[in-house]
Scaffold this active site. Structure first.
Site, PDB file in Angstrom:
ATOM      1  N   PHE A   1     -33.163  42.065  -1.407  1.00  0.00           N
ATOM      2  CA  PHE A   1     -32.903  40.833  -0.662  1.00  0.00           C
ATOM      3  C   PHE A   1     -31.456  40.779  -0.164  1.00  0.00           C
ATOM      4  CE2 PHE A   1     -31.712  36.190  -1.654  1.00  0.00           C
ATOM      5  CZ  PHE A   1     -31.752  35.823  -0.327  1.00  0.00           C
TER       6      PHE A   1
ATOM      7  N   ALA B   1     -27.663  46.839  -7.273  1.00  0.00           N
ATOM      8  CA  ALA B   1     -28.826  47.272  -8.062  1.00  0.00           C
ATOM      9  C   ALA B   1     -28.865  46.526  -9.387  1.00  0.00           C
ATOM     10  CB  ALA B   1     -28.766  48.767  -8.306  1.00  0.00           C
TER      11      ALA B   1
ATOM     12  N   TYR C   1     -31.189  39.090 -19.836  1.00  0.00           N
ATOM     13  CA  TYR C   1     -30.632  39.376 -18.510  1.00  0.00           C
ATOM     14  C   TYR C   1     -29.154  38.995 -18.453  1.00  0.00           C
ATOM     15  CZ  TYR C   1     -29.837  38.588 -13.483  1.00  0.00           C
ATOM     16  OH  TYR C   1     -29.331  38.574 -12.210  1.00  0.00           O
TER      17      TYR C   1
END
Length: 326
Positions: free
Chosen positions: A20, A88, A154
């Site tokens: 995106f 990434a 995360y």
């Protein structure tokens, strides 16, 4: 030198470049005159697709399908690059389902890039994309100097990566800058998955379905249009004072998820539609709101209003839905 020549004679590497935000950075690097733009992406994940880069038809563009965890594959590309936009990453929704992939990508993969730069004694500038998830949640806006208490796998993995890059700057002179994103939205963001609430709400309403709000919908978001995030990356590259520094980037727009749902319905939905409430997301931060004075002191300003950005996103999603129905 004009802004259009900013990257003249430069090799630009965008990891996650078919994603995106990454694909918009690829477009921008070509517009700014880069001699060569390398898009490095494994095409895994709902946002990462050749459709995001299929429009690029120039010998200055090179696509490499590979994983950031593959040290030998990415090594020569890092070594030849003058500018690296390091996008990434494994996403939050992936970390909830498979924390191992999250750690391998966000920690090991990014450590690979840092190590290659250290060993090659590269003079490249690297702008590393991090996230507001490194902070956790708080009732006051996060400043860059605040302590960080991530509440997700995360968030922990992304915090680890940014710490490596900043430490490698202090120890080895890497020209690294960390840029933390907060709730970016716009065209090319996946609207069929579990992340990217603006696009998801828009796509559901455009298909006659109510937006699904997690929990009570009280979670606050500061939605930032993707073009502004791209501009922030370029701004940091242009400012050598940003080397070795970390920055929060976000609009000053503050909207609850429930407010967003109602706004999307009011603007694009049929009469009588109401949001649908579903279970809250595990570990979700209710108020991941940043203080953005540090990057604003460099000149950053939101250039796309939320309403304008939402309309642009809606138009893109509508065209994608129409194309998929053909």
């Amino acid at each position: 030198m004009t802004n259009k020549d900013l990257f003249k004679n430069k090799v630009v590497l965008v990891t996650g470049g078919a994603g995106f935000i990454g694909s918009h950075l690829v477009d921008n690097a070509l517009e700014l005159g880069a001699e060569k733009v390398i898009c490095y992406d494994n095409l895994i994940g709902t946002n990462n697709s050749l459709s995001n880069i299929i429009h690029l038809n120039t010998p200055r563009f090179k696509f490499v399908k590979a994983d950031i965890k593959d040290y030998q594959e990415i090594k020569p590309l890092v070594e030849e690059s003058d500018i690296i936009f390091n996008e990434a990453a494994s996403k939050l929704v992936v970390s909830l389902k498979d924390p191992t992939i999250d750690v391998q990508t966000n920690v090991v993969g990014n450590f690979n890039v840092a190590e290659i730069l250290r060993k090659s004694e590269s003079d490249a500038r690297i702008i590393h994309a991090s996230t507001g998830s490194v902070f956790g949640s708080s009732d006051k806006p996060f400043e860059e100097t605040d302590s960080m208490h991530p509440s997700t796998v995360y968030g922990i993995s992304k915090l680890s990566a940014e710490k490596y890059f900043l430490l490698y700057h202090h120890l080895y002179g890497l020209k690294a800058t960390v840029l933390r994103y907060f709730h970016v939205f716009g065209p090319r963001q996946d609207y069929t998955g579990e992340a990217g609430v603006v696009g998801i709400f828009l796509s559901r309403v455009l298909r006659g379905l109510p937006p699904q709000v997690c929990g009570t919908g009280e979670a606050i978001r500061c939605f930032t249009f993707v073009n502004d995030v791209v501009d922030a990356n370029v701004m940091l590259y242009k400012n050598n004072s940003s080397i070795g520094q970390d920055y929060n980037v976000a609009s000053r727009n503050r909207v609850s998820v429930l407010q967003l749902a109602n706004q999307v319905i009011a603007k694009y939905g049929p009469p009588g539609m109401k949001p649908e409430f579903i279970a809250p997301r595990l570990g979700e931060n209710l108020k991941p709101i940043p203080n953005t004075r540090k990057i604003e002191n460099l000149g950053f300003r939101e250039s796309v209003t939320f309403d304008d950005g939402m309309e642009r996103t809606k138009q893109w999603i509508a065209s994608e839905i129409q194309r998929s129905n053909r």
